[in-house]
Design a protein around this motif. Structure first.
Motif: not given
Lengths: 289, 279
Positions: A60-61, A63, A228, A249-250, A252-253, A255, A258, B38, B64-65, B67, B150-154, B175-176, B186-187
């Motif tokens: 759970v990024p 965290v 995934n 997957l991750e 690109a986003y 930082s 993470h 993006t 690049t997203g 974040s 989506r992925d967590p940092a999107s 906090i999660v 999904a990417p």
């Protein structure tokens, strides 16, 4: 005037230098990749702890960073693919090397080699539109984006490696072995399984290991068909995530920590591949000795 | 003779390869560099081209997203960072200023064959937490629900979690996200769209601008997601497209571009592209 001999010596030396330079570049690249990934992944490994990182089940990024589900995903997907792809590839190789008439073998071999040239995103697309819906229908599950879909796609993808390398090593078995076996009254099938296969054993082992490495490293096709989800899959009919998919997957986003955790995922992947290569060296050494 | 020609060729080719490595794409001193979300990139590229026609200044846009966009603005590696979610004050170093470029709605989407027309916020949250796992639980047919996220940092996911209350303190005090871990990831926007369009059990969330006939968007608390309901803020799931201007790296060109982005002319382009202007 330069004598022909000394000119030849200069050319010779120049080529030696060129060979050495090329070798150094490729070796240094491997070293640099390893150093870079370790350096970038280190902060996460230090913060999370190596043991918690590889045994943690929660991803759970930013965290929690536990990659056990992804390690399991990679292991199960690769093992499943090998369980289907290796026997199938080996039997295909036997057919091509031992049974099929020359012309048919040539045609089939070309077709299989073509399979190796198809980009992985095309395999992913094929998986998405054919295998995923098929799994939904056959197993009556709500979503076909599952570990099983990944296994089927990977099994197809490792076939060319398995077939080509096994066939080469089967053909390298001296014809005298077969003739001797047949002359003693053994059937062709008996000869294949008891004489030819043992003779090609180390080459086939290499094919298996390279197939596993191909499966472990595959990314794009897997992302498209496996769902995934970063959770431990309880059956083949649940989604799963591999180590490679986790990074792709991750990345690109991500930082900070993470991002470092994704590099650390790369470190684990690198260790996976190193173990496989070590296994291959071991198998090949036995053949040499 | 042949050999020496060959060796010269080989050496030449090698030196080309080597010199190629050294040549990094040095950024144009006058160009404005923009990087981040993006989701914002698509709009920013259109705006950058319009600005280029007027000012002859090149705008380099990189998706690049969110974040990474925040990171780039903080580090000064880009003149302007883009985020498709709210940026908290403590995420930015001092000297970085923010402005809102536009607003975008996040549509909750289901397969075209789904009989559900609308859901409440609480129902969507329950579905995403995994508490409601059958469409029957929320008034639909007796079919299992397939979650797509989506992925967590999107930026889209973070905004969706914030607005729908899909974040909570866990037993360890962190906090999660409370989105079910078994949800498919999904990417990208397009991949969510493709999965939902193909799977009759699926639910997903995508940028409103991406919704088309291949799937169907459901109303939230009785309000349809549209340009109008986002403009009057009656549709709930909206997020800002935030621009962050790196203070110490500011140039005359980047300041001029930013001023133009908030002008009426640029904001008209924003609305023509299907997003809601900032003012």
């Amino acid at each position: 005037m330069i004598s022909p001999n000394s000119r030849r010596a200069v050319v010779d030396r120049a080529f030696h230098g060129l060979f050495l330079l090329c070798t150094l570049i490729s070796t240094l690249t491997v070293g640099m990749i390893a150093i870079y990934i370790f350096a970038e992944g280190f902060p996460a490994l230090k913060e999370v702890g190596l043991l918690d990182f590889v045994t943690g089940t929660e991803w759970v990024p930013p965290v929690y960073f536990g990659i056990l589900p992804m390690i399991a995903g990679t292991a199960f997907a690769s093992l499943g693919a090998v369980a289907i792809g290796v026997p199938m590839g080996l039997l295909t190789a036997i057919f091509l090397a031992e049974i099929a008439p020359r012309r048919l073998a040539l045609f089939l071999r070309t077709a299989i080699e073509l399979l190796a040239g198809i980009p992985s995103v095309i395999y992913g697309f094929f998986g998405l539109v054919v295998i995923v819906p098929a799994i939904e229908q056959i197993f009556n599950v709500p979503s076909g984006s599952t570990l099983l879909a990944g296994i089927v796609v990977l099994a197809i993808m490792i076939l060319p490696t398995m077939v080509t390398l096994s066939e080469t090593s089967l053909r390298a078995v001296p014809p005298g072995y077969r003739e001797a076996s047949l002359a003693m009254g053994a059937t062709q099938v008996y000869t294949i399984f008891h004489v030819v296969l043992p003779g090609a054993r180390s080459g086939i082992m290499t094919a298996v290991i390279l197939s596993v490495a191909r499966a472990v490293g595959e990314t794009m096709a897997i992302i498209m068909v496996m769902g995934n989800a970063p959770a431990l899959a309880e059956s083949l009919l649940e989604p799963a995530r591999t180590l490679t998919a986790n990074i792709a997957l991750e990345m690109a986003y991500a930082s900070g920590l993470h991002s470092s955790a994704l590099y650390a995922t790369g470190v684990v992947l690198l260790v996976f591949i190193m173990v496989l290569n070590a296994a291959m060296l071991y198998v090949n050494r036995k053949r040499g000795g | 003779m042949n050999k020496s020609v060959l060796s010269v060729l080989a050496a030449g080719a090698l030196s080309l390869v080597l010199s190629g490595c050294g040549e990094s794409s040095a950024p144009d001193a006058d160009a404005v560099s923009v990087s981040g979300s993006t989701s914002v990139t698509e709009l920013m590229e259109v705006l950058g081209e319009h600005w280029h026609k007027q000012s002859k200044v090149i705008v380099e846009v990189q998706g690049t997203g969110s974040s990474a966009g925040i990171h780039a603005a903080n580090q000064g590696t880009s003149h302007i960072g883009m985020s498709s979610r709210e940026v908290a004050g403590d995420e930015l170093v001092s000297g970085v200023t923010t402005s809102v470029l536009a607003y975008d709605g996040i549509a909750v989407v289901v397969n075209s064959s789904n009989t559900i027309a609308g859901l409440s916020t609480a129902q969507v949250a329950a579905i995403y937490r995994g508490e409601a796992s059958n469409w029957q639980d929320v008034g639909g047919e007796d079919l299992p629900i397939v979650l797509v996220t989506r992925d967590p940092a999107s930026g889209t996911r973070v905004a969706f979690e914030d607005i729908m209350g899909l974040k909570a303190e866990d037993e360890r005090g962190n906090i999660v996200s409370t989105i079910a871990r078994t949800a498919q990831v999904a990417p990208g926007n397009g991949a969510v769209k493709m999965t939902v369009a193909q799977n009759s059990h699926a639910i997903g969330y995508i940028s409103l601008g991406s919704v088309d006939g291949s799937l169907k968007s459901v109303s939230i608390d009785g309000i349809e997601a549209s340009m109008d309901t986002i403009a009057d803020k009656s549709y709930k799931i909206i997020r800002p497209f935030v621009l962050m201007h790196a203070g110490q790296e500011a140039s005359k060109n980047s300041e001029a571009f930013l001023t133009w982005l908030l002008s009426d002319e640029a904001q008209n382009i924003v609305s023509a592209e299907g997003y809601i202007p900032a003012n």
